[in-house]
Design a protein around this motif. Structure first.
Motif, PDB file in Angstrom:
ATOM      1  N   LEU A 129      -4.664  11.758 -32.312  1.00  0.00           N
ATOM      2  CA  LEU A 129      -5.893  11.126 -31.840  1.00  0.00           C
ATOM      3  C   LEU A 129      -6.554  11.982 -30.763  1.00  0.00           C
ATOM      4  N   GLY A 130      -5.743  12.654 -29.940  1.00  0.00           N
ATOM      5  CA  GLY A 130      -6.294  13.535 -28.925  1.00  0.00           C
ATOM      6  C   GLY A 130      -7.024  14.726 -29.524  1.00  0.00           C
ATOM      7  N   HIS A 131      -6.483  15.280 -30.596  1.00  0.00           N
ATOM      8  CA  HIS A 131      -7.164  16.384 -31.266  1.00  0.00           C
ATOM      9  C   HIS A 131      -8.504  15.932 -31.843  1.00  0.00           C
ATOM     10  N   ALA A 132      -8.557  14.722 -32.379  1.00  0.00           N
ATOM     11  CA  ALA A 132      -9.824  14.205 -32.896  1.00  0.00           C
ATOM     12  C   ALA A 132     -10.854  14.101 -31.779  1.00  0.00           C
ATOM     13  N   ALA A 133     -10.420  13.629 -30.606  1.00  0.00           N
ATOM     14  CA  ALA A 133     -11.332  13.475 -29.478  1.00  0.00           C
ATOM     15  C   ALA A 133     -11.819  14.811 -28.950  1.00  0.00           C
ATOM     16  N   ALA A 134     -10.974  15.826 -29.041  1.00  0.00           N
ATOM     17  CA  ALA A 134     -11.315  17.135 -28.485  1.00  0.00           C
ATOM     18  C   ALA A 134     -12.036  18.035 -29.474  1.00  0.00           C
ATOM     19  N   ALA A 135     -12.257  17.565 -30.697  1.00  0.00           N
ATOM     20  CA  ALA A 135     -12.887  18.391 -31.718  1.00  0.00           C
ATOM     21  C   ALA A 135     -14.289  18.821 -31.289  1.00  0.00           C
ATOM     22  N   LYS A 136     -14.666  20.037 -31.654  1.00  0.00           N
ATOM     23  CA  LYS A 136     -15.987  20.548 -31.306  1.00  0.00           C
ATOM     24  C   LYS A 136     -17.082  19.652 -31.873  1.00  0.00           C
ATOM     25  N   VAL A 137     -16.918  19.251 -33.125  1.00  0.00           N
ATOM     26  CA  VAL A 137     -17.790  18.246 -33.732  1.00  0.00           C
ATOM     27  C   VAL A 137     -16.958  16.990 -33.888  1.00  0.00           C
ATOM     28  N   LYS A 138     -17.234  15.991 -33.074  1.00  0.00           N
ATOM     29  CA  LYS A 138     -16.380  14.813 -33.043  1.00  0.00           C
ATOM     30  C   LYS A 138     -16.621  13.939 -34.268  1.00  0.00           C
ATOM     31  N   PRO A 139     -15.578  13.273 -34.744  1.00  0.00           N
ATOM     32  CA  PRO A 139     -15.745  12.358 -35.878  1.00  0.00           C
ATOM     33  C   PRO A 139     -16.774  11.266 -35.553  1.00  0.00           C
ATOM     34  N   ARG A 140     -17.546  10.895 -36.576  1.00  0.00           N
ATOM     35  CA  ARG A 140     -18.578   9.864 -36.372  1.00  0.00           C
ATOM     36  C   ARG A 140     -17.985   8.577 -35.830  1.00  0.00           C
ATOM     37  N   VAL A 141     -16.763   8.278 -36.225  1.00  0.00           N
ATOM     38  CA  VAL A 141     -16.145   7.012 -35.855  1.00  0.00           C
ATOM     39  C   VAL A 141     -15.950   6.891 -34.347  1.00  0.00           C
ATOM     40  N   LEU A 142     -15.995   8.010 -33.632  1.00  0.00           N
ATOM     41  CA  LEU A 142     -15.831   7.979 -32.181  1.00  0.00           C
ATOM     42  C   LEU A 142     -17.164   8.046 -31.437  1.00  0.00           C
ATOM     43  N   SER A 143     -18.266   7.872 -32.153  1.00  0.00           N
ATOM     44  CA  SER A 143     -19.576   8.056 -31.534  1.00  0.00           C
ATOM     45  C   SER A 143     -19.943   6.950 -30.562  1.00  0.00           C
ATOM     46  N   ASP A 144     -19.330   5.787 -30.669  1.00  0.00           N
ATOM     47  CA  ASP A 144     -19.751   4.662 -29.832  1.00  0.00           C
ATOM     48  C   ASP A 144     -18.601   4.052 -29.043  1.00  0.00           C
ATOM     49  N   VAL A 145     -17.533   4.822 -28.835  1.00  0.00           N
ATOM     50  CA  VAL A 145     -16.375   4.234 -28.169  1.00  0.00           C
ATOM     51  C   VAL A 145     -15.636   5.303 -27.371  1.00  0.00           C
ATOM     52  N   THR A 146     -15.027   4.885 -26.282  1.00  0.00           N
ATOM     53  CA  THR A 146     -14.134   5.737 -25.496  1.00  0.00           C
ATOM     54  C   THR A 146     -12.747   5.114 -25.540  1.00  0.00           C
ATOM     55  N   LEU A 147     -11.763   5.871 -25.989  1.00  0.00           N
ATOM     56  CA  LEU A 147     -10.407   5.370 -26.172  1.00  0.00           C
ATOM     57  C   LEU A 147      -9.420   6.152 -25.315  1.00  0.00           C
ATOM     58  N   THR A 148      -8.379   5.477 -24.889  1.00  0.00           N
ATOM     59  CA  THR A 148      -7.242   6.128 -24.233  1.00  0.00           C
ATOM     60  C   THR A 148      -5.982   5.741 -24.993  1.00  0.00           C
ATOM     61  N   ALA A 149      -5.231   6.734 -25.465  1.00  0.00           N
ATOM     62  CA  ALA A 149      -4.005   6.481 -26.227  1.00  0.00           C
ATOM     63  C   ALA A 149      -2.795   6.926 -25.409  1.00  0.00           C
ATOM     64  N   ARG A 150      -1.740   6.108 -25.435  1.00  0.00           N
ATOM     65  CA  ARG A 150      -0.541   6.398 -24.650  1.00  0.00           C
ATOM     66  C   ARG A 150       0.698   5.979 -25.439  1.00  0.00           C
ATOM     67  N   ALA A 151       1.732   6.808 -25.409  1.00  0.00           N
ATOM     68  CA  ALA A 151       3.008   6.473 -26.044  1.00  0.00           C
ATOM     69  C   ALA A 151       3.841   5.649 -25.074  1.00  0.00           C
ATOM     70  N   GLU A 152       4.123   4.411 -25.445  1.00  0.00           N
ATOM     71  CA  GLU A 152       4.965   3.553 -24.595  1.00  0.00           C
ATOM     72  C   GLU A 152       6.437   3.861 -24.801  1.00  0.00           C
ATOM     73  N   ASP A 153       6.820   4.087 -26.037  1.00  0.00           N
ATOM     74  CA  ASP A 153       8.154   4.545 -26.400  1.00  0.00           C
ATOM     75  C   ASP A 153       8.014   5.266 -27.729  1.00  0.00           C
ATOM     76  N   ALA A 154       9.091   5.599 -28.391  1.00  0.00           N
ATOM     77  CA  ALA A 154       9.010   6.407 -29.607  1.00  0.00           C
ATOM     78  C   ALA A 154       8.255   5.727 -30.726  1.00  0.00           C
ATOM     79  N   ASP A 155       8.191   4.386 -30.699  1.00  0.00           N
ATOM     80  CA  ASP A 155       7.607   3.646 -31.822  1.00  0.00           C
ATOM     81  C   ASP A 155       6.418   2.774 -31.433  1.00  0.00           C
ATOM     82  N   THR A 156       5.917   2.911 -30.213  1.00  0.00           N
ATOM     83  CA  THR A 156       4.822   2.057 -29.758  1.00  0.00           C
ATOM     84  C   THR A 156       3.704   2.891 -29.141  1.00  0.00           C
ATOM     85  N   VAL A 157       2.480   2.687 -29.632  1.00  0.00           N
ATOM     86  CA  VAL A 157       1.297   3.342 -29.092  1.00  0.00           C
ATOM     87  C   VAL A 157       0.384   2.282 -28.512  1.00  0.00           C
ATOM     88  N   THR A 158      -0.008   2.448 -27.267  1.00  0.00           N
ATOM     89  CA  THR A 158      -0.993   1.567 -26.651  1.00  0.00           C
ATOM     90  C   THR A 158      -2.339   2.268 -26.622  1.00  0.00           C
TER      91      THR A 158
END
Length: 504
Positions: free
Chosen positions: A118-147
């Motif tokens: 997800l971080g690579h998608a956010a950092a892309a030179k041309v960002k995916p359209r799906v991220l045009s109207d939102v700001t997201l923060t992704a974090r690994a809580e443990d090996a099997d949980t993403v917040t």
């Protein structure tokens, strides 16, 4: 931790033209059937070596190569994919539990891998359209949980994460220079083993797929941009599946091989509101008044389309009941006034060859616009050849075909990417405060019925500007051999070959 920032205007789109050569498929007819390999002719050659961060992402979904945290079912609802479940903790925080899954390179799908993707998608030179109207923060809580946390409430986040552009690939897919390769790095039932530029690809069954063993041994893909050649490949037996059969060829297919479905694809005339002739609202209104999409339904689309009533057609079941009257438009000018305001200037009308009907539609539109007083010059090429000029504002109008629910299955994402001032697919270069407010209001609404109502209010605001003139709502025609079962007829054009597709 990766922060997804609201992107500025950028664009990526549709591509090239490759002639069909006899024997271009990896396997011949009888051999393909006996080996359990499916031969597929796709229409749009890859622009970025099948990177998921551009329009190539849809191919990865169609061929069941890559997956996101979620997927969409037949009704458009979010269902588990790499995430087995999710919980909304509060208005802006979601927790996603991952299933046990393996990448094609043998590494495990972990929370860290998801966050990195997800971080690579956010950092892309041309960002995916799906991220045009939102700001997201992704974090690994443990090996099997993403917040995942959003800066503002995003009620449809599970739909957003189903976007093909947010597919999760193995770590080795992401190169330091920003390129992304899905070759041997996805999670789906089929693994790309070879990609030959923009011409062919070889996919083999991935026996480690979490969802079970695919019925097919593999898929041999050839890109054939010319629609007649795709139809010929099906008729000659060189292809088992040929997507996007041109309407001029559809009725020539043998019984049982033509399959059409109402699509969420709308073809429109998109006007450059920032520069040139159509920076003038009155001239945009004059173009809108001159254009009649119903004139192309029969002659160009052979009846495989409906006259457009707005941005959303009959395949979007709730649109008609919630449609809002458009008010506040500029008035169209008499022919003499159009001629006076455009004296010495030529309307530069673009169309691309990847969809066979668009150049034909452009010819009809040229006649309609000239009757209204415009001087029109067409430029018809592959999309990749004209995209830099579109971005630079060197065209006044584009005949454009757009799948309105492609990115998330939620119409707000389409409106935000294509018509918001910060939209990454804003070909019209529209900057209108009322439009932005209407889109934002729809984005913040969590109640489904009210969200649909607000989407249609936003549609009315967009149409008020005459930045886009809807022409027709297409029906997708797919060519499928009678010896194939389980090909998906998807109105959203995101699915085609699945784990259950098989040869009889």
């Amino acid at each position: 931790m990766h922060r997804f920032r609201r992107p500025l205007t950028s664009l990526c789109a549709l591509l090239a033209l490759t002639p069909l050569l006899t024997g271009c498929f990896v396997s011949g007819g009888a051999e393909a059937g006996s080996s359990g390999r499916l031969r597929v002719a796709l229409a749009v050659p890859p622009a970025q070596a099948l990177s998921p961060l551009g329009n190539d992402a849809t191919v990865l979904g169609k061929l069941s190569v890559a997956e996101g945290l979620t997927a969409l079912d037949a009704t458009g609802a979010a269902v588990p994919a790499l995430a087995s479940s999710w919980t909304r903790k509060d208005d802006t925080t979601w927790a996603f539990e991952l299933r046990k899954a393996t990448f094609h390179d043998g590494t495990e799908v972990t929370a860290d891998a998801v966050v990195a993707a997800l971080g690579h998608a956010a950092a892309a030179k041309v960002k995916p359209r799906v991220l045009s109207d939102v700001t997201l923060t992704a974090r690994a809580e443990d090996a099997d949980t993403v917040t995942i946390t959003t800066s503002t409430p995003d009620p449809v986040l599970p739909l957003r994460l189903a976007s093909p552009a947010l597919g999760v690939l193995a770590a080795k897919a992401y190169a330091p220079d920003g390129t992304v390769s899905p070759v041997g790095t996805g999670t789906g039932p089929f693994k790309i083993t070879k990609l030959n530029g923009k011409s062919t690809a070889t996919l083999d069954r991935f026996d480690g797929y979490w969802g079970g063993r695919a019925a097919l041994a593999g898929i041999d893909v050839t890109w054939i941009a010319d629609g007649t050649s795709r139809a010929n490949a099906l008729r000659s037996g060189e292809a088992d599946v040929a997507e996007w059969i041109p309407t001029s060829q559809a009725k020539l297919l043998a019984d049982g091989t033509r399959h059409d479905v109402p699509s969420v694809r709308t073809d429109s005339l998109v006007l450059n509101t920032a520069d040139g002739i159509f920076a003038d609202p009155s001239l945009r209104a004059s173009a809108r008044a001159a254009v009649d999409g119903s004139a192309v339904v029969g002659p160009v689309f052979g009846g495989f389309a409906d006259p457009a009533r707005g941005l959303f057609g009959p395949a979007v079941g709730w649109a008609a009941a919630n449609r809002v009257a458009v008010t506040g438009r500029a008035q169209a000018l008499p022919v003499a006034d159009v001629q006076a305001r455009t004296q010495g200037r030529t309307l530069r009308l673009a169309a691309y060859t990847n969809r066979a009907e668009l150049p034909e539609a452009a010819t009809v539109l040229q006649q309609q616009l000239e009757k209204a007083g415009f001087t029109v010059q067409q430029d018809v090429r592959e999309y990749t050849q004209m995209e830099p000029d579109l971005l630079a504002g060197k065209y006044d109008a584009l005949v454009f075909s757009r799948v309105t629910l492609l990115d998330t299955g939620d119409a707000v994402a389409f409106l935000a990417s294509d018509f918001a001032g910060t939209g990454v697919y804003n070909i019209a270069r529209l900057h209108d405060g009322q439009v932005d407010q209407a889109i934002a209001a729809a984005a913040q609404e969590s109640d489904t019925a009210r969200r649909q109502q607000k989407i249609m209010r936003a549609e009315a605001e967009i149409l008020r500007t005459d930045a886009v003139v809807p022409l027709v709502h297409e029906k997708v025609v797919q060519g499928i051999s009678t010896r194939v079962e389980g090909v998906v007829l998807d109105p959203r054009e995101r699915s085609l070959i699945t784990v259950g597709t098989r040869l009889k």
